[in-house]
Scaffold this motif. Sequence first.
Motif, PDB file in Angstrom:
ATOM      1  N   PHE A 180     -12.538 -12.267  -8.903  1.00 20.10           N
ATOM      2  CA  PHE A 180     -11.474 -13.275  -8.817  1.00 20.10           C
ATOM      3  C   PHE A 180     -10.088 -12.675  -9.026  1.00 20.10           C
ATOM      4  CE2 PHE A 180     -15.220 -15.853 -10.057  1.00 20.10           C
ATOM      5  CZ  PHE A 180     -15.233 -16.713  -8.970  1.00 20.10           C
ATOM      6  N   ASN A 181     -10.044 -11.495  -9.601  1.00 22.12           N
ATOM      7  CA  ASN A 181      -8.749 -10.850  -9.876  1.00 22.12           C
ATOM      8  C   ASN A 181      -8.471  -9.653  -8.964  1.00 22.12           C
ATOM      9  OD1 ASN A 181      -7.791 -12.362 -12.325  1.00 22.12           O
ATOM     10  ND2 ASN A 181      -9.766 -11.674 -13.092  1.00 22.12           N
ATOM     11  N   THR A 182      -9.324  -9.465  -7.969  1.00 21.76           N
ATOM     12  CA  THR A 182      -9.103  -8.362  -7.036  1.00 21.76           C
ATOM     13  C   THR A 182      -8.443  -8.872  -5.766  1.00 21.76           C
ATOM     14  OG1 THR A 182     -11.293  -8.596  -6.034  1.00 21.76           O
ATOM     15  CG2 THR A 182     -11.074  -7.039  -7.870  1.00 21.76           C
ATOM     16  N   CYS A 183      -7.651  -8.009  -5.162  1.00 19.70           N
ATOM     17  CA  CYS A 183      -6.996  -8.353  -3.902  1.00 19.70           C
ATOM     18  C   CYS A 183      -7.510  -7.400  -2.826  1.00 19.70           C
ATOM     19  CB  CYS A 183      -5.483  -8.216  -4.038  1.00 19.70           C
ATOM     20  SG  CYS A 183      -4.587  -8.703  -2.542  1.00 19.70           S
ATOM     21  N   PRO A 184      -8.190  -7.912  -1.801  1.00 15.47           N
ATOM     22  CA  PRO A 184      -8.706  -7.028  -0.744  1.00 15.47           C
ATOM     23  C   PRO A 184      -7.568  -6.363   0.028  1.00 15.47           C
ATOM     24  CG  PRO A 184      -9.709  -9.211  -0.634  1.00 15.47           C
ATOM     25  CD  PRO A 184      -8.561  -9.317  -1.577  1.00 15.47           C
ATOM     26  N   ILE A 185      -7.776  -5.107   0.376  1.00 17.32           N
ATOM     27  CA  ILE A 185      -6.862  -4.403   1.286  1.00 17.32           C
ATOM     28  C   ILE A 185      -7.486  -4.473   2.677  1.00 17.32           C
ATOM     29  CG2 ILE A 185      -5.773  -2.208   1.893  1.00 17.32           C
ATOM     30  CD1 ILE A 185      -5.985  -1.422  -1.057  1.00 17.32           C
ATOM     31  N   LYS A 186      -6.823  -5.180   3.579  1.00 16.10           N
ATOM     32  CA  LYS A 186      -7.363  -5.353   4.928  1.00 16.10           C
ATOM     33  C   LYS A 186      -6.699  -4.436   5.951  1.00 16.10           C
ATOM     34  CE  LYS A 186      -8.753 -10.143   4.111  1.00 16.10           C
ATOM     35  NZ  LYS A 186      -8.595 -11.568   4.524  1.00 16.10           N
ATOM     36  N   ASN A 187      -5.495  -4.006   5.626  1.00 16.80           N
ATOM     37  CA  ASN A 187      -4.766  -3.118   6.533  1.00 16.80           C
ATOM     38  C   ASN A 187      -3.987  -2.085   5.731  1.00 16.80           C
ATOM     39  OD1 ASN A 187      -5.141  -4.647   9.205  1.00 16.80           O
ATOM     40  ND2 ASN A 187      -4.274  -6.219   7.876  1.00 16.80           N
ATOM     41  N   ILE A 188      -3.917  -0.868   6.250  1.00 16.40           N
ATOM     42  CA  ILE A 188      -3.101   0.194   5.657  1.00 16.40           C
ATOM     43  C   ILE A 188      -2.152   0.711   6.720  1.00 16.40           C
ATOM     44  CG2 ILE A 188      -3.069   2.466   4.560  1.00 16.40           C
ATOM     45  CD1 ILE A 188      -5.910   1.942   3.575  1.00 16.40           C
ATOM     46  N   LEU A 189      -0.861   0.722   6.401  1.00 17.42           N
ATOM     47  CA  LEU A 189       0.140   1.260   7.323  1.00 17.42           C
ATOM     48  C   LEU A 189       0.721   2.526   6.712  1.00 17.42           C
ATOM     49  CD1 LEU A 189       1.812   0.809   9.961  1.00 17.42           C
ATOM     50  CD2 LEU A 189       3.546  -0.255   8.499  1.00 17.42           C
ATOM     51  N   VAL A 190       0.663   3.616   7.444  1.00 13.78           N
ATOM     52  CA  VAL A 190       1.230   4.883   7.014  1.00 13.78           C
ATOM     53  C   VAL A 190       2.433   5.176   7.893  1.00 13.78           C
ATOM     54  CG1 VAL A 190       0.830   7.354   6.698  1.00 13.78           C
ATOM     55  CG2 VAL A 190      -1.031   5.729   6.290  1.00 13.78           C
ATOM     56  N   LYS A 191       3.598   5.349   7.263  1.00 15.26           N
ATOM     57  CA  LYS A 191       4.809   5.597   8.046  1.00 15.26           C
ATOM     58  C   LYS A 191       5.641   6.700   7.417  1.00 15.26           C
ATOM     59  CE  LYS A 191       7.945   2.382   8.268  1.00 15.26           C
ATOM     60  NZ  LYS A 191       9.182   3.068   7.871  1.00 15.26           N
ATOM     61  N   ASN A 195      -2.439  -8.876   2.654  1.00 14.68           N
ATOM     62  CA  ASN A 195      -3.408  -7.838   2.294  1.00 14.68           C
ATOM     63  C   ASN A 195      -3.080  -6.475   2.913  1.00 14.68           C
ATOM     64  OD1 ASN A 195      -5.079 -10.642   2.691  1.00 14.68           O
ATOM     65  ND2 ASN A 195      -5.680  -9.555   0.829  1.00 14.68           N
ATOM     66  N   LEU A 196      -1.785  -6.227   3.083  1.00 15.22           N
ATOM     67  CA  LEU A 196      -1.313  -4.965   3.664  1.00 15.22           C
ATOM     68  C   LEU A 196      -0.915  -3.988   2.575  1.00 15.22           C
ATOM     69  CD1 LEU A 196      -0.207  -3.262   6.137  1.00 15.22           C
ATOM     70  CD2 LEU A 196       1.992  -4.397   5.709  1.00 15.22           C
ATOM     71  N   ALA A 197      -1.375  -2.739   2.699  1.00 11.85           N
ATOM     72  CA  ALA A 197      -0.907  -1.636   1.851  1.00 11.85           C
ATOM     73  C   ALA A 197      -0.052  -0.724   2.717  1.00 11.85           C
ATOM     74  CB  ALA A 197      -2.091  -0.861   1.279  1.00 11.85           C
ATOM     75  N   VAL A 198       1.112  -0.368   2.194  1.00  8.46           N
ATOM     76  CA  VAL A 198       2.040   0.493   2.943  1.00  8.46           C
ATOM     77  C   VAL A 198       2.211   1.806   2.205  1.00  8.46           C
ATOM     78  CG1 VAL A 198       4.370   0.743   3.858  1.00  8.46           C
ATOM     79  CG2 VAL A 198       3.272  -1.504   3.874  1.00  8.46           C
ATOM     80  N   GLU A 199       2.020   2.914   2.910  1.00  9.08           N
ATOM     81  CA  GLU A 199       2.301   4.256   2.371  1.00  9.08           C
ATOM     82  C   GLU A 199       3.484   4.788   3.156  1.00  9.08           C
ATOM     83  OE1 GLU A 199       2.034   6.716  -0.390  1.00  9.08           O
ATOM     84  OE2 GLU A 199      -0.038   6.049  -0.153  1.00  9.08           O
ATOM     85  N   LEU A 251       6.097   6.653  -1.247  1.00  5.95           N
ATOM     86  CA  LEU A 251       6.316   5.338  -1.840  1.00  5.95           C
ATOM     87  C   LEU A 251       5.219   4.398  -1.330  1.00  5.95           C
ATOM     88  CD1 LEU A 251       8.052   3.170  -3.301  1.00  5.95           C
ATOM     89  CD2 LEU A 251       9.360   2.941  -1.188  1.00  5.95           C
ATOM     90  N   ALA A 252       4.346   3.982  -2.220  1.00  6.63           N
ATOM     91  CA  ALA A 252       3.233   3.107  -1.841  1.00  6.63           C
ATOM     92  C   ALA A 252       3.469   1.700  -2.366  1.00  6.63           C
ATOM     93  CB  ALA A 252       1.913   3.653  -2.383  1.00  6.63           C
ATOM     94  N   ALA A 253       3.228   0.705  -1.512  1.00 10.57           N
ATOM     95  CA  ALA A 253       3.245  -0.704  -1.910  1.00 10.57           C
ATOM     96  C   ALA A 253       1.837  -1.245  -1.701  1.00 10.57           C
ATOM     97  CB  ALA A 253       4.247  -1.490  -1.070  1.00 10.57           C
ATOM     98  N   LEU A 254       1.243  -1.766  -2.770  1.00 10.12           N
ATOM     99  CA  LEU A 254      -0.172  -2.145  -2.755  1.00 10.12           C
ATOM    100  C   LEU A 254      -0.326  -3.613  -3.124  1.00 10.12           C
ATOM    101  CD1 LEU A 254      -1.087   1.006  -4.791  1.00 10.12           C
ATOM    102  CD2 LEU A 254      -1.583   0.709  -2.363  1.00 10.12           C
ATOM    103  N   PRO A 255      -1.066  -4.398  -2.333  1.00 10.94           N
ATOM    104  CA  PRO A 255      -1.151  -5.846  -2.564  1.00 10.94           C
ATOM    105  C   PRO A 255      -1.930  -6.192  -3.826  1.00 10.94           C
ATOM    106  CG  PRO A 255      -2.742  -5.189  -0.894  1.00 10.94           C
ATOM    107  CD  PRO A 255      -1.921  -3.961  -1.213  1.00 10.94           C
ATOM    108  N   ILE A 256      -1.402  -7.117  -4.623  1.00 16.49           N
ATOM    109  CA  ILE A 256      -2.097  -7.588  -5.820  1.00 16.49           C
ATOM    110  C   ILE A 256      -2.003  -9.105  -5.905  1.00 16.49           C
ATOM    111  CG2 ILE A 256      -1.828  -5.485  -7.181  1.00 16.49           C
ATOM    112  CD1 ILE A 256       0.534  -6.801  -8.601  1.00 16.49           C
ATOM    113  N   ILE A 257      -2.854  -9.691  -6.746  1.00 14.26           N
ATOM    114  CA  ILE A 257      -2.843 -11.131  -7.005  1.00 14.26           C
ATOM    115  C   ILE A 257      -2.368 -11.353  -8.438  1.00 14.26           C
ATOM    116  CG2 ILE A 257      -4.262 -13.198  -7.281  1.00 14.26           C
ATOM    117  CD1 ILE A 257      -6.154 -12.052  -5.182  1.00 14.26           C
ATOM    118  N   LYS A 258      -1.261 -12.095  -8.590  1.00 16.44           N
ATOM    119  CA  LYS A 258      -0.799 -12.474  -9.923  1.00 16.44           C
ATOM    120  C   LYS A 258      -0.621 -13.993 -10.025  1.00 16.44           C
ATOM    121  CE  LYS A 258       2.248 -10.042 -12.211  1.00 16.44           C
ATOM    122  NZ  LYS A 258       1.439  -9.495 -13.324  1.00 16.44           N
TER     123      LYS A 258
END
Length: 400
Positions: free
Chosen positions: A72-83, A200-204, A212-219
Amino acid sequence: MNKNFDIVIVGSGLTGNTCSLALAKAGYNIALIDPYSFAEAFKNNNDTRTTALSSKAKVFFEKLNIWSLLSFNTCPIKNILVKDSKSKDNISFKNGSQNKVNKPLGYMIENKILLQQLIKAVIKDSKIKKFDSKVLSFYRKKKSVEVKLASKKILQCKLIIGADGKNSLIRKLADIGFNKKDYKQKAFIFNIKHEKKHNNLAVENFLEQGPLAALPIIKNKNKYFSSIVWSCNKPYYNKILGIEKKEINTLLNDHLSSFYGKINIVSKIKSWDLYLIKSNRYIDHRLLLLGDAAHSIHPLAGQGFNLTLRGIHKLFDIAKESSLKKRDIGCDENLLKYNRTHYLDSKAIIFATDKLNILFSNSNFILRTIRSNGLNLFNKSKIVKNIFKNYASNGKLSIK
């Protein structure tokens, strides 16, 4: 006062608690040693860091009956964008395939929530006894280990496990050497709230100043949050240390607002120096090192705790087999079997993470050119994309 246990585990962080639960499930009586009490852990847990859990980590936690406490406290990563800020080419990794359409690439969870749920599970497990004390020394005999605590208790066991971090006392007392590489980087960790859904996007984002990484979370389900991990190169990190939070906010908006809209920092900004630490060996007579005590790697691809979990999973399988065959858990046969698989596995992950950091954290013109051409190659090659997708989501260097 003497007490007998099958296994003594030193360190009650994420590694020690997970290992305790795994080995207790395998049928062993566990002594978990740490001067930091569980009560203190609940009271003073202001950790703003997050942990990326691979799909294999989810399967392992399910096997231990822990995932239901975490899901219930996890956020799935469905996409990763590397730029790359200097390249027009981006790499996009999406979840799903012909066979597994909805399988996430991984899951994000806040460290404090993960730790608290693990502690709750440990407290409920009758096979685990927590000792709020420091280890003073241990003496290894042919068929057992005697562990002396600062509380004056003496514990007897068949195996001692050092899960006490990168500055491991157990490693030091066992006289096991280690190699240390200074990355000349600082990791800046904090959480942000943003205007748009992260979907659910993670950006590297590979900047000249460092990844610089941005990672999706649920708060909060009605607001949108992500976790930032910025590995800043020297001397640029001195600038970050010296400026106000609002100026860092401006930098983030420059690099990430196209994905998230307006961004605001909503937690303290914490930082620490980044090193690669590799223990010279993971096993010794009736002794095993786990987690950061064995290997502390760069956070670039979020594989540190996943590598640890893979080690615990291997140990769990060996422990179950050993219990069925009534074999001494601390015997050389078990330790050598563990070492044969996990040492090679960890060497591959350490090598890959280390070289990726050199390539993607460097502002050198030649490396920038290789990096830019590499992003172009990734987009054109399905095989290469699969290799890096599997590495990012599972810490596995494979093409399938």
